[in-house]
Motif scaffolding. Structure first.
Motif, PDB file in Angstrom:
ATOM      1  N   PRO A   7      45.284  45.699  41.013  1.00  0.00           N
ATOM      2  CA  PRO A   7      44.165  44.907  40.521  1.00  0.00           C
ATOM      3  C   PRO A   7      44.045  45.011  38.993  1.00  0.00           C
ATOM      4  CG  PRO A   7      43.393  46.883  41.661  1.00  0.00           C
ATOM      5  CD  PRO A   7      44.871  46.839  41.818  1.00  0.00           C
ATOM      6  N   THR A   8      43.566  43.939  38.374  1.00  0.00           N
ATOM      7  CA  THR A   8      43.402  43.967  36.915  1.00  0.00           C
ATOM      8  C   THR A   8      41.967  44.362  36.585  1.00  0.00           C
ATOM      9  OG1 THR A   8      44.879  42.107  36.913  1.00  0.00           O
ATOM     10  CG2 THR A   8      43.755  42.593  34.830  1.00  0.00           C
ATOM     11  N   TYR A   9      41.819  45.327  35.705  1.00  0.00           N
ATOM     12  CA  TYR A   9      40.495  45.787  35.279  1.00  0.00           C
ATOM     13  C   TYR A   9      40.262  45.409  33.828  1.00  0.00           C
ATOM     14  CZ  TYR A   9      40.028  48.802  39.400  1.00  0.00           C
ATOM     15  OH  TYR A   9      39.908  49.275  40.676  1.00  0.00           O
ATOM     16  N   ARG A 209      35.127  53.460  38.677  1.00  0.00           N
ATOM     17  CA  ARG A 209      34.906  52.568  37.525  1.00  0.00           C
ATOM     18  C   ARG A 209      34.407  53.320  36.290  1.00  0.00           C
ATOM     19  NH1 ARG A 209      31.511  47.527  38.834  1.00  0.00           N
ATOM     20  NH2 ARG A 209      29.928  49.074  39.331  1.00  0.00           N
ATOM     21  N   ARG A 223      36.715  45.009  38.101  1.00  0.00           N
ATOM     22  CA  ARG A 223      37.909  44.297  38.554  1.00  0.00           C
ATOM     23  C   ARG A 223      37.717  42.808  38.331  1.00  0.00           C
ATOM     24  NH1 ARG A 223      40.054  46.507  44.281  1.00  0.00           N
ATOM     25  NH2 ARG A 223      40.701  44.347  44.416  1.00  0.00           N
TER      26      ARG A 223
END
Ligand code: HEM
Ligand code: HEM
Length: 246
Positions: A7-9, A209, A223
């Motif tokens: 996933p891209t954060y 997070r 995300r």
């Protein structure tokens, strides 16, 4: 072999400088007030190395309590003001649940934190709705502790701020009643701190997070694929915007 795409954060700026400043000034003041208040309520005998009149350790404890009391008051008033002028994460509407979406999130967090019928979920980027509600209630206890503390202080001070609270004393039937409830409220702060620090670490773990460090630098991670969750679109708090990093 199929590999899941990572996933891209991105970094999301959630706690402005005044919120972080309030947090750490407040946390330090509460610790000082609880320790010195505990000693004031349960004084112990010191083995005097000199004549009693040459020492004033209890006076020092009381001085620290009153000084921390003033700091606690100023920080609290500043935070109330910031709840009206700060960004969306600092504003009161983010704290006091008033939308269906916030109530749904409260149930969701209860299922994860208390009933343990869920392992994880998608939470608001700022405080989750249950945390916001808890902070709102705790701010009422802050006001109570300020009112009872300054009511007691009024009999030892000529300053105008304590005199604003003299009406509190007859409400509790005298100084002894005020001291009793002021002392009892200390246990709220002790319990709050224990549960709060535990939950900050716990949510850091389940959400991944960066919750704990967010109160230092101001940033959480979000995300990209959770940004436009449809159930957030009718929320009173605006959907999150990717913030520029750095
Ligand atoms: C090592 C100790 C502590 C850490 C790491 C810590 C961390 C945090 C974090 C990360 C948040 C934001 C949580 C969220 O996303 O909902 C928060 C909020 C808050 N904490 Fe702490 N905390 C600590 C100690 C304390 C203490 C001692 C108090 C006072 C009793 C306190 C009072 C609060 C309050 C009132 C908020 C809400 C702040 C606001 O919205 O203005 N914290 N804390
Ligand atoms: C987190 C906030 C606070 C906590 C936990 C706390 C705790 C306590 C405790 C446990 C006592 C002893 C009560 C007893 O058993 O006799 C006390 C006394 C007192 N507190 Fe606080 N307090 C807080 C905030 C304040 C504030 C904001 C003020 C305002 C100046 C204040 C002023 C006083 C005064 C005047 C006394 C009586 C001191 C004496 O007669 O020697 N407190 N506090």
């Amino acid at each position: 072999m199929i590999e899941a795409a990572a996933p891209t954060y991105f970094r999301l700026y959630v706690w402005e400088r005044p919120v972080r400043a309030f947090h750490w000034v407040n946390a330090t003041a509460v610790l000082a007030l609880a320790i010195t208040g505990f000693v004031i309520g349960n004084p112990f005998r010191m083995a005097y190395a000199a004549e009693a009149y040459q020492q004033n350790w209890f006076g020092t404890v009381r001085f620290v309590h009153f000084a921390a009391g003033w700091i606690f008051l100023v920080a609290f008033v500043a935070r109330i003001y910031w709840g009206f002028v700060g960004d969306q994460y600092a504003r009161w509407r983010h704290y006091i649940p008033h939308t269906r979406w916030q109530w749904r999130e409260i149930v969701e967090v209860l299922r994860i934190d208390i009933f343990q019928t869920k392992v994880s979920g998608e939470f608001s980027s700022g405080h989750n709705a249950l945390a916001g509600l808890t902070y709102s209630v705790s701010f009422l206890v802050y006001a109570f502790q300020i009112a009872t503390g300054f009511a007691l202080y009024a009999s030892m001070s000529d300053a105008w701020v304590p005199s604003l609270f003299v009406w509190v004393v007859p409400l509790f039937g005298g100084d002894a009643g005020v001291r009793f409830w002021h002392h009892a409220a200390m246990w709220f702060f002790i319990l709050f701190t224990m549960i709060h620090v535990y939950l900050v670490f716990y949510h850091d773990y389940v959400e991944g997070r960066g919750t704990t460090s967010s109160m230092v630098g101001g940033w959480k991670f979000a995300r990209v694929d959770t940004l436009t969750a449809p159930d957030q679109s009718d929320e009173a708090c605006e959907p999150d915007e990717p913030a520029e990093s750095g």
